[in-house]
Design a protein around this motif. Structure first.
Motif, PDB file in Angstrom:
ATOM      1  N   UNK A  64       0.823  -1.204   0.000  1.00 40.43           N
ATOM      2  CA  UNK A  64       0.000   0.000   0.000  1.00 40.43           C
ATOM      3  C   UNK A  64       0.852   1.247   0.000  1.00 40.43           C
ATOM      4  N   UNK A  65       0.231   2.373  -0.333  1.00 37.34           N
ATOM      5  CA  UNK A  65       0.931   3.654  -0.366  1.00 37.34           C
ATOM      6  C   UNK A  65       0.219   4.667   0.513  1.00 37.34           C
ATOM      7  N   UNK A  66       0.953   5.664   0.960  1.00 47.08           N
ATOM      8  CA  UNK A  66       0.388   6.726   1.787  1.00 47.08           C
ATOM      9  C   UNK A  66       0.727   8.084   1.192  1.00 47.08           C
ATOM     10  N   UNK A  67      -0.086   9.078   1.546  1.00 53.16           N
ATOM     11  CA  UNK A  67       0.203  10.472   1.231  1.00 53.16           C
ATOM     12  C   UNK A  67       0.079  11.263   2.513  1.00 53.16           C
ATOM     13  N   UNK A  68       1.072  12.091   2.825  1.00 55.65           N
ATOM     14  CA  UNK A  68       1.099  12.805   4.100  1.00 55.65           C
ATOM     15  C   UNK A  68       0.978  14.306   3.863  1.00 55.65           C
ATOM     16  N   UNK A  69       0.013  14.934   4.547  1.00 58.05           N
ATOM     17  CA  UNK A  69      -0.197  16.386   4.450  1.00 58.05           C
ATOM     18  C   UNK A  69      -0.059  16.977   5.847  1.00 58.05           C
ATOM     19  N   UNK A  70       0.854  17.954   5.974  1.00 53.28           N
ATOM     20  CA  UNK A  70       1.114  18.574   7.269  1.00 53.28           C
ATOM     21  C   UNK A  70       0.232  19.816   7.471  1.00 53.28           C
ATOM     22  N   UNK A  71       0.373  20.411   8.655  1.00 51.64           N
ATOM     23  CA  UNK A  71      -0.392  21.619   8.977  1.00 51.64           C
ATOM     24  C   UNK A  71      -0.029  22.757   8.036  1.00 51.64           C
ATOM     25  N   UNK A  72       1.254  22.907   7.712  1.00 51.77           N
ATOM     26  CA  UNK A  72       1.699  23.919   6.758  1.00 51.77           C
ATOM     27  C   UNK A  72       1.752  23.295   5.371  1.00 51.77           C
ATOM     28  N   UNK A  73       1.335  24.016   4.320  1.00 52.34           N
ATOM     29  CA  UNK A  73       1.259  23.438   2.974  1.00 52.34           C
ATOM     30  C   UNK A  73       2.585  22.902   2.426  1.00 52.34           C
ATOM     31  N   UNK A  74       3.710  23.557   2.751  1.00 50.92           N
ATOM     32  CA  UNK A  74       5.040  23.125   2.304  1.00 50.92           C
ATOM     33  C   UNK A  74       5.108  22.958   0.784  1.00 50.92           C
ATOM     34  N   UNK A 127      -6.349  28.058  -0.319  1.00 48.01           N
ATOM     35  CA  UNK A 127      -5.977  27.577  -1.654  1.00 48.01           C
ATOM     36  C   UNK A 127      -4.647  26.820  -1.598  1.00 48.01           C
ATOM     37  N   UNK A 128      -3.695  27.322  -0.820  1.00 52.92           N
ATOM     38  CA  UNK A 128      -2.415  26.637  -0.673  1.00 52.92           C
ATOM     39  C   UNK A 128      -2.607  25.238  -0.081  1.00 52.92           C
ATOM     40  N   UNK A 129      -3.494  25.145   0.916  1.00 50.86           N
ATOM     41  CA  UNK A 129      -3.684  23.834   1.536  1.00 50.86           C
ATOM     42  C   UNK A 129      -4.386  22.876   0.591  1.00 50.86           C
ATOM     43  N   UNK A 130      -5.272  23.373  -0.265  1.00 50.85           N
ATOM     44  CA  UNK A 130      -5.909  22.510  -1.250  1.00 50.85           C
ATOM     45  C   UNK A 130      -4.899  22.002  -2.277  1.00 50.85           C
ATOM     46  N   UNK A 131      -3.946  22.851  -2.644  1.00 54.88           N
ATOM     47  CA  UNK A 131      -2.873  22.407  -3.543  1.00 54.88           C
ATOM     48  C   UNK A 131      -2.054  21.305  -2.872  1.00 54.88           C
ATOM     49  N   UNK A 132      -1.750  21.497  -1.589  1.00 51.44           N
ATOM     50  CA  UNK A 132      -0.996  20.489  -0.847  1.00 51.44           C
ATOM     51  C   UNK A 132      -1.746  19.159  -0.805  1.00 51.44           C
ATOM     52  N   UNK A 133      -3.047  19.230  -0.584  1.00 50.56           N
ATOM     53  CA  UNK A 133      -3.863  18.016  -0.582  1.00 50.56           C
ATOM     54  C   UNK A 133      -3.907  17.384  -1.973  1.00 50.56           C
ATOM     55  N   UNK A 134      -4.013  18.234  -3.003  1.00 47.04           N
ATOM     56  CA  UNK A 134      -4.038  17.715  -4.363  1.00 47.04           C
ATOM     57  C   UNK A 134      -2.747  17.014  -4.735  1.00 47.04           C
ATOM     58  N   UNK A 135      -1.622  17.550  -4.284  1.00 49.97           N
ATOM     59  CA  UNK A 135      -0.315  16.945  -4.564  1.00 49.97           C
ATOM     60  C   UNK A 135      -0.232  15.531  -3.984  1.00 49.97           C
ATOM     61  N   UNK A 136      -0.890  15.330  -2.844  1.00 44.33           N
ATOM     62  CA  UNK A 136      -0.897  13.997  -2.243  1.00 44.33           C
ATOM     63  C   UNK A 136      -1.932  13.089  -2.898  1.00 44.33           C
ATOM     64  N   UNK A 145      -2.794  10.595   5.008  1.00 48.29           N
ATOM     65  CA  UNK A 145      -2.454  10.939   6.383  1.00 48.29           C
ATOM     66  C   UNK A 145      -2.496  12.450   6.540  1.00 48.29           C
ATOM     67  N   UNK A 146      -3.320  12.934   7.446  1.00 47.72           N
ATOM     68  CA  UNK A 146      -3.496  14.374   7.652  1.00 47.72           C
ATOM     69  C   UNK A 146      -3.062  14.756   9.059  1.00 47.72           C
ATOM     70  N   UNK A 147      -2.071  15.628   9.155  1.00 46.75           N
ATOM     71  CA  UNK A 147      -1.580  16.078  10.454  1.00 46.75           C
ATOM     72  C   UNK A 147      -2.070  17.500  10.719  1.00 46.75           C
ATOM     73  N   UNK A 148      -3.286  17.602  11.258  1.00 50.48           N
ATOM     74  CA  UNK A 148      -3.930  18.877  11.562  1.00 50.48           C
ATOM     75  C   UNK A 148      -3.818  19.847  10.378  1.00 50.48           C
ATOM     76  N   UNK A 149      -4.346  19.472   9.212  1.00 55.52           N
ATOM     77  CA  UNK A 149      -4.111  20.239   7.985  1.00 55.52           C
ATOM     78  C   UNK A 149      -4.721  21.632   7.961  1.00 55.52           C
ATOM     79  N   UNK A 150      -5.725  21.902   8.811  1.00 55.77           N
ATOM     80  CA  UNK A 150      -6.403  23.193   8.747  1.00 55.77           C
ATOM     81  C   UNK A 150      -6.241  24.008  10.033  1.00 55.77           C
ATOM     82  N   UNK A 151      -5.341  23.578  10.906  1.00 59.98           N
ATOM     83  CA  UNK A 151      -5.226  24.208  12.223  1.00 59.98           C
ATOM     84  C   UNK A 151      -4.763  25.659  12.155  1.00 59.98           C
ATOM     85  N   UNK A 152      -3.999  26.025  11.123  1.00 63.88           N
ATOM     86  CA  UNK A 152      -3.467  27.387  11.040  1.00 63.88           C
ATOM     87  C   UNK A 152      -4.424  28.362  10.363  1.00 63.88           C
TER      88      UNK A 152
END
Length: 335
Positions: A64-74, A127-136, A145-152
């Motif tokens: 299996x594969x995973x995609x990880x999205x952090x609190x900051x879009x990076x 919009x930045x966070x949606x791009x980050x989610x799209x990249x994953x 895997x979502x690490x508090x993606x909208x906390x900021x």
């Protein structure tokens, strides 16, 4: 994805202890716990960024594969929206024409149509966070895997993105392991919730099960469950033994299920409703809310919170009042 007896040590310090967890296909599993409880460490372990000290991670189909999205879009600042989203496909060796086509099609799901040529600094936080989610998500991971993606983000934007991601997940049916410390976020998206304390998974269940019947006072305290008292205190208020299992020695009740009455308590008052008690109290604080008022009272040496609906007259601070408690609405649990 399934974890069996997972342990993680960092610099000889045990962070994760003997965790067993199974994430079902198409499920949103929300992991909650205080800061330092091991949430992010566990996510990094599942993503392969940290090694497991011991234990086993398996997948339903073998791999299996995973995609990880952090609190900051990076995001990559020198890449456009389209290039950021398609970056993982480029790493995989997908031809440029094919990966750009896939990214453009994905823009619709991300609600970013028309922004493909913009750079990260030209986007809003949401919009930045949606791009980050799209990249994953464009890599079609078996588990996101979502690490508090909208906390900021501010409250309104955070709620909008939670709803957007929930709808997208239901549409595409991918699995999510979602870390958050927001109770409203967990309740609005979770199929199941897990509570992690001090690196140990303490309780797993549906949102209603977790909140109505916590497995311990530690969990109830973490969830900030209101009006938590010992069975002895409840027995004193109800003036007798309570029909509760011996192993259940604490109970809590939602402020919405308490009723407030003006005036002093009268011992001779006839309470006709079965399994109800009336508690004399003094108002200590009155706060307006969207639904009405949130009122704090002091009953003897115990504090209770009561919610009222509507904007009718409410008691004033130091006023003597009565609180009606319906026994059937108390949720019981073990210390």
């Amino acid at each position: 994805m399934q974890l069996e007896q997972i342990n993680i040590q960092i610099n000889n310090e045990s962070i994760i202890h003997s965790i067993d967890l199974k994430i079902n296909s198409g499920e949103i599993f929300v992991l909650m716990g205080p800061s330092g409880s091991g949430k992010t460490t566990l996510l990094k372990g599942i993503a392969g960024l940290l090694p497991f000290t011991s234990g086993k991670q398996t997948w339903e189909n073998g791999t299996g594969t995973t995609g990880l999205v952090f609190q900051e879009p990076r995001l990559f600042p020198h890449l456009t929206v389209l290039e950021n989203i398609s970056f993982g496909l480029k790493v995989r060796g997908i031809p440029a024409k094919e990966r750009k086509k896939a990214a453009r099609e994905f823009l619709k799901n991300l609600q970013l149509d028309g922004l493909e040529k913009r750079y990260p600094h030209q986007l809003s936080g949401g919009q930045q966070q949606r791009v980050s989610l799209g990249r994953a998500l464009i890599l079609n991971p078996d588990l996101l895997l979502l690490d508090e993606p909208f906390a900021s983000l501010d409250t309104t934007l955070r709620q909008d993105l939670i709803e957007w991601l929930y709808d997208l997940q239901r549409k595409l049916s991918f699995s999510i392991l979602w870390v958050t410390h927001y109770l409203d976020e967990a309740l609005s998206v979770a199929d199941r919730i897990g509570i992690i304390l001090e690196g140990r998974l303490q309780q797993i269940g549906t949102p209603s099960k977790i909140f109505q019947n916590p497995d311990s006072e530690k969990i109830a305290q973490f969830l900030s469950l209101p009006n938590r008292f010992s069975k002895e205190q409840w027995s004193n208020w109800f003036q007798g033994e309570l029909n509760v299992l011996p192993t259940l020695n604490r109970g809590w009740i939602d402020p919405n299920h308490l009723q407030l009455f003006a005036g002093e308590y009268n011992q001779d008052e006839d309470i006709r409703e079965e399994f109800t008690c009336m508690i004399p109290a003094i108002v200590t604080k009155v706060r307006p809310s969207r639904e009405g008022y949130s009122i704090s009272v002091l009953a003897g040496n115990q504090s209770l919170d009561v919610n009222t609906t509507g904007w009718k007259r409410v008691p004033t601070v130091k006023e003597k009042i009565r609180i009606r408690v319906p026994f059937a609405q108390i949720h019981w649990y073990s210390e």
